[in-house]
Motif scaffolding. Sequence first.
Motif, PDB file in Angstrom:
ATOM      1  N   MET A   1       0.849  -1.199   0.000  1.00 37.33           N
ATOM      2  CA  MET A   1       0.000   0.000   0.000  1.00 37.33           C
ATOM      3  C   MET A   1       0.882   1.246   0.000  1.00 37.33           C
ATOM      4  SD  MET A   1      -3.084   1.052   2.662  1.00 37.33           S
ATOM      5  CE  MET A   1      -3.946  -0.489   2.377  1.00 37.33           C
ATOM      6  N   ASN A   2       0.512   2.268  -0.757  1.00 36.80           N
ATOM      7  CA  ASN A   2       1.271   3.506  -0.850  1.00 36.80           C
ATOM      8  C   ASN A   2       1.537   4.103   0.534  1.00 36.80           C
ATOM      9  OD1 ASN A   2       1.444   6.559  -1.113  1.00 36.80           O
ATOM     10  ND2 ASN A   2       1.645   5.914  -3.268  1.00 36.80           N
ATOM     11  N   VAL A   3       2.758   4.610   0.759  1.00 38.62           N
ATOM     12  CA  VAL A   3       3.128   5.172   2.058  1.00 38.62           C
ATOM     13  C   VAL A   3       2.184   6.306   2.455  1.00 38.62           C
ATOM     14  CG1 VAL A   3       4.899   6.456   3.303  1.00 38.62           C
ATOM     15  CG2 VAL A   3       5.542   4.511   1.883  1.00 38.62           C
ATOM     16  N   ALA A   4       1.788   7.147   1.510  1.00 38.32           N
ATOM     17  CA  ALA A   4       0.879   8.255   1.819  1.00 38.32           C
ATOM     18  C   ALA A   4      -0.450   7.746   2.335  1.00 38.32           C
ATOM     19  CB  ALA A   4       0.671   9.116   0.569  1.00 38.32           C
ATOM     20  N   VAL A   5      -0.931   6.651   1.743  1.00 34.58           N
ATOM     21  CA  VAL A   5      -2.188   6.080   2.198  1.00 34.58           C
ATOM     22  C   VAL A   5      -2.044   5.519   3.607  1.00 34.58           C
ATOM     23  CG1 VAL A   5      -3.952   4.339   1.735  1.00 34.58           C
ATOM     24  CG2 VAL A   5      -2.894   5.571  -0.155  1.00 34.58           C
ATOM     25  N   LEU A   6      -0.901   4.869   3.876  1.00 33.02           N
ATOM     26  CA  LEU A   6      -0.651   4.360   5.216  1.00 33.02           C
ATOM     27  C   LEU A   6      -0.688   5.479   6.243  1.00 33.02           C
ATOM     28  CD1 LEU A   6       2.216   1.768   4.603  1.00 33.02           C
ATOM     29  CD2 LEU A   6      -0.184   1.294   5.050  1.00 33.02           C
ATOM     30  N   LEU A   7      -0.062   6.593   5.907  1.00 32.71           N
ATOM     31  CA  LEU A   7      -0.036   7.709   6.848  1.00 32.71           C
ATOM     32  C   LEU A   7      -1.428   8.301   7.020  1.00 32.71           C
ATOM     33  CD1 LEU A   7       3.282   9.475   5.824  1.00 32.71           C
ATOM     34  CD2 LEU A   7       2.798   8.372   8.001  1.00 32.71           C
ATOM     35  N   LEU A   8      -2.154   8.386   5.948  1.00 33.48           N
ATOM     36  CA  LEU A   8      -3.501   8.945   6.023  1.00 33.48           C
ATOM     37  C   LEU A   8      -4.399   8.090   6.906  1.00 33.48           C
ATOM     38  CD1 LEU A   8      -5.641  10.937   5.081  1.00 33.48           C
ATOM     39  CD2 LEU A   8      -5.989   9.520   3.069  1.00 33.48           C
ATOM     40  N   SER A  72      -4.697   3.353  -8.490  1.00 31.66           N
ATOM     41  CA  SER A  72      -5.313   2.341  -7.628  1.00 31.66           C
ATOM     42  C   SER A  72      -5.493   2.860  -6.208  1.00 31.66           C
ATOM     43  CB  SER A  72      -4.463   1.072  -7.618  1.00 31.66           C
ATOM     44  OG  SER A  72      -3.159   1.338  -7.088  1.00 31.66           O
ATOM     45  N   ALA A  73      -4.521   3.641  -5.716  1.00 31.21           N
ATOM     46  CA  ALA A  73      -4.639   4.212  -4.374  1.00 31.21           C
ATOM     47  C   ALA A  73      -5.760   5.245  -4.322  1.00 31.21           C
ATOM     48  CB  ALA A  73      -3.318   4.845  -3.955  1.00 31.21           C
ATOM     49  N   ILE A  74      -5.891   6.039  -5.388  1.00 26.06           N
ATOM     50  CA  ILE A  74      -6.961   7.029  -5.446  1.00 26.06           C
ATOM     51  C   ILE A  74      -8.329   6.345  -5.436  1.00 26.06           C
ATOM     52  CG2 ILE A  74      -8.044   8.789  -6.895  1.00 26.06           C
ATOM     53  CD1 ILE A  74      -5.253   9.618  -7.788  1.00 26.06           C
ATOM     54  N   ASP A  75      -8.441   5.242  -6.214  1.00 26.26           N
ATOM     55  CA  ASP A  75      -9.704   4.504  -6.250  1.00 26.26           C
ATOM     56  C   ASP A  75     -10.033   3.931  -4.875  1.00 26.26           C
ATOM     57  OD1 ASP A  75     -10.025   5.082  -8.900  1.00 26.26           O
ATOM     58  OD2 ASP A  75      -9.198   3.165  -9.607  1.00 26.26           O
ATOM     59  N   MET A  76      -8.992   3.449  -4.183  1.00 23.11           N
ATOM     60  CA  MET A  76      -9.210   2.880  -2.859  1.00 23.11           C
ATOM     61  C   MET A  76      -9.715   3.944  -1.888  1.00 23.11           C
ATOM     62  SD  MET A  76      -7.982   2.459   0.440  1.00 23.11           S
ATOM     63  CE  MET A  76      -6.289   3.004   0.368  1.00 23.11           C
ATOM     64  N   LEU A  77      -9.121   5.135  -1.914  1.00 23.84           N
ATOM     65  CA  LEU A  77      -9.555   6.221  -1.030  1.00 23.84           C
ATOM     66  C   LEU A  77     -10.971   6.664  -1.362  1.00 23.84           C
ATOM     67  CD1 LEU A  77      -6.306   8.398  -0.797  1.00 23.84           C
ATOM     68  CD2 LEU A  77      -7.290   6.937   0.970  1.00 23.84           C
ATOM     69  N   SER A 105      -8.490  14.988  -0.089  1.00 22.54           N
ATOM     70  CA  SER A 105      -9.334  15.424  -1.202  1.00 22.54           C
ATOM     71  C   SER A 105      -9.860  14.239  -2.000  1.00 22.54           C
ATOM     72  CB  SER A 105      -8.558  16.365  -2.126  1.00 22.54           C
ATOM     73  OG  SER A 105      -7.440  15.709  -2.694  1.00 22.54           O
ATOM     74  N   TYR A 106      -9.240  13.068  -1.798  1.00 24.76           N
ATOM     75  CA  TYR A 106      -9.691  11.870  -2.504  1.00 24.76           C
ATOM     76  C   TYR A 106     -10.667  11.043  -1.663  1.00 24.76           C
ATOM     77  CZ  TYR A 106      -5.560  12.991  -5.297  1.00 24.76           C
ATOM     78  OH  TYR A 106      -4.629  13.631  -6.070  1.00 24.76           O
ATOM     79  N   THR A 107     -11.024  11.501  -0.493  1.00 18.17           N
ATOM     80  CA  THR A 107     -11.896  10.746   0.392  1.00 18.17           C
ATOM     81  C   THR A 107     -13.262  11.408   0.502  1.00 18.17           C
ATOM     82  OG1 THR A 107     -11.385  11.920   2.461  1.00 18.17           O
ATOM     83  CG2 THR A 107      -9.833  10.199   1.748  1.00 18.17           C
ATOM     84  N   GLN A 108     -14.125  10.796   1.330  1.00 17.56           N
ATOM     85  CA  GLN A 108     -15.434  11.364   1.614  1.00 17.56           C
ATOM     86  C   GLN A 108     -15.528  11.862   3.055  1.00 17.56           C
ATOM     87  OE1 GLN A 108     -18.812   8.986  -0.033  1.00 17.56           O
ATOM     88  NE2 GLN A 108     -17.233   7.521  -0.649  1.00 17.56           N
ATOM     89  N   VAL A 109     -14.386  12.063   3.687  1.00 13.52           N
ATOM     90  CA  VAL A 109     -14.357  12.506   5.082  1.00 13.52           C
ATOM     91  C   VAL A 109     -14.911  13.922   5.183  1.00 13.52           C
ATOM     92  CG1 VAL A 109     -12.871  13.042   7.050  1.00 13.52           C
ATOM     93  CG2 VAL A 109     -12.403  11.030   5.640  1.00 13.52           C
ATOM     94  N   GLN A 110     -15.892  14.109   6.064  1.00 16.41           N
ATOM     95  CA  GLN A 110     -16.521  15.416   6.244  1.00 16.41           C
ATOM     96  C   GLN A 110     -16.161  16.076   7.571  1.00 16.41           C
ATOM     97  OE1 GLN A 110     -20.727  14.711   5.713  1.00 16.41           O
ATOM     98  NE2 GLN A 110     -20.560  14.705   3.489  1.00 16.41           N
ATOM     99  N   GLU A 111     -15.681  15.276   8.543  1.00 11.35           N
ATOM    100  CA  GLU A 111     -15.360  15.832   9.855  1.00 11.35           C
ATOM    101  C   GLU A 111     -14.008  15.312  10.321  1.00 11.35           C
ATOM    102  OE1 GLU A 111     -17.303  16.262  14.364  1.00 11.35           O
ATOM    103  OE2 GLU A 111     -18.402  15.264  12.748  1.00 11.35           O
ATOM    104  N   LEU A 112     -13.158  16.231  10.769  1.00 14.60           N
ATOM    105  CA  LEU A 112     -11.806  15.913  11.235  1.00 14.60           C
ATOM    106  C   LEU A 112     -11.651  16.464  12.645  1.00 14.60           C
ATOM    107  CD1 LEU A 112      -9.198  14.576  10.207  1.00 14.60           C
ATOM    108  CD2 LEU A 112      -8.465  16.827   9.393  1.00 14.60           C
TER     109      LEU A 112
END
Length: 434
Positions: A1-8, A72-77, A105-112
């Motif tokens: 899995m992409n390192v950026a995705v792991l961190l996210l 593929s990572a973008i699709d996963m997010l 920006s590639y996710t559907q997260v609305q609250e952080l």
Amino acid sequence: MNVAVLLLLGLGLLEAEGRCFFNRTQEHCVCYNLSQEDLSSIIQCLPASVVEFQGGELERYIAFPIGDLDPSAIDMLHSLVFRKIIFGDLLVPVILLARVLKFFSYTQVQELVFENCIFEGRGNWGEMDGKELPILSLRFHNVTSPPLTGREQDLSMLSSWLESLQDLAVTGSHVTSLPCDIGRVFRALHSLDMSQNSLGDESLMPAFCEGAFPQLQVLSLQRNNLTSYHAVCRSVQLLRELQHLDLSQNKLTAHLSSSCQWPVSLRIFNLSDAGLDEVLTPLPPSLEVLDMSCNHLHAVDISLSSLKKLFLSQNMLQAVPPVRNYPLLDTLHLDNNSITELPQDEVKLLGYLQDVAVSGNPYYCSCSGAGGLQALAAMGHLGQGWPQDYMCHSPPQYRGRQVKDVPVSVLQCNSAVVIAPVCVVLALLGAAGA
């Protein structure tokens, strides 16, 4: 899995072992102190709408190379159903946050949400310039970070996102000021919660300057260091869309020589636990909800034609405020005051309300005193607290008894109603005998 995705997905990484726990009923997943070895446990969080990462520090990942995502990572997010992500008990290098945030920006997260976190250093926000994020709600509680002053340039690079943010909370974080230029970035913000901070009277005027928070409707300044009622009034005058203001748990006083004009849009005003010995004026003219509970008020004699709900519990009131001053009133709470009796004319007016609460008062259980409460209860207006929280304080024969148990029949309470007809009958009989 992409390192950026792991961190996210795993900003809570630690060398200590940890696991994720998924509550299917609540769609809530919590991960504790994840290491790279057990990062695979995040997989069970994929169906969750709320994901929480607790514990860790991120300095060891500052040097990790974070490149652009592959398709593929973008699709996963995009496929993740996460709506809310919570980070707790973390040491967060801002430079790492700046490098990872763009991937939201590639996710559907609305609250952080960040709770009990420490932010260190400065980040390079250039990659966020012009970037839009789906996050509409951003919350910080009990966080430590460098001062906001001097960070205006950083925020300007986030403006494409911050201009669409609707809900911002920075609570319990020792904030002492809010620079004017920062408020101007939040063009669409509807709700701002700055509770439990260290804001003083002198810091409010710059915070709510011309052009700051133009769409703000809800503002909470609960439990700060505010003391001047009129200074607060003058500071929020430019918030022309403001509908709900919470000043509770401050210690407010008014200066007789001062005056101000509250925003005409203000409908809900919370002045509870504000150290009030008297009702401060002026009040917003179009109020619909006023909360002055938990103060030291001995009397409330104000007229607000638009008022619908009035909360005055835990004061020192000895009488019911004149209900006729509030023609639209439907809710009145007077619990735990010093009221001994409800006058008959007030009982009639209270009977038109939907919600009346007058428990915990030292009632004098005369026929009129107990009768008024029993009449309100019979009409279904006293609701929760009746009858167990309505006790007689006097006279001695009823002290400690519930108000509902006081006899208030016509024969016992209005002997004149019975004696008068008897006298008439006896007089008529006497006249007939003569």
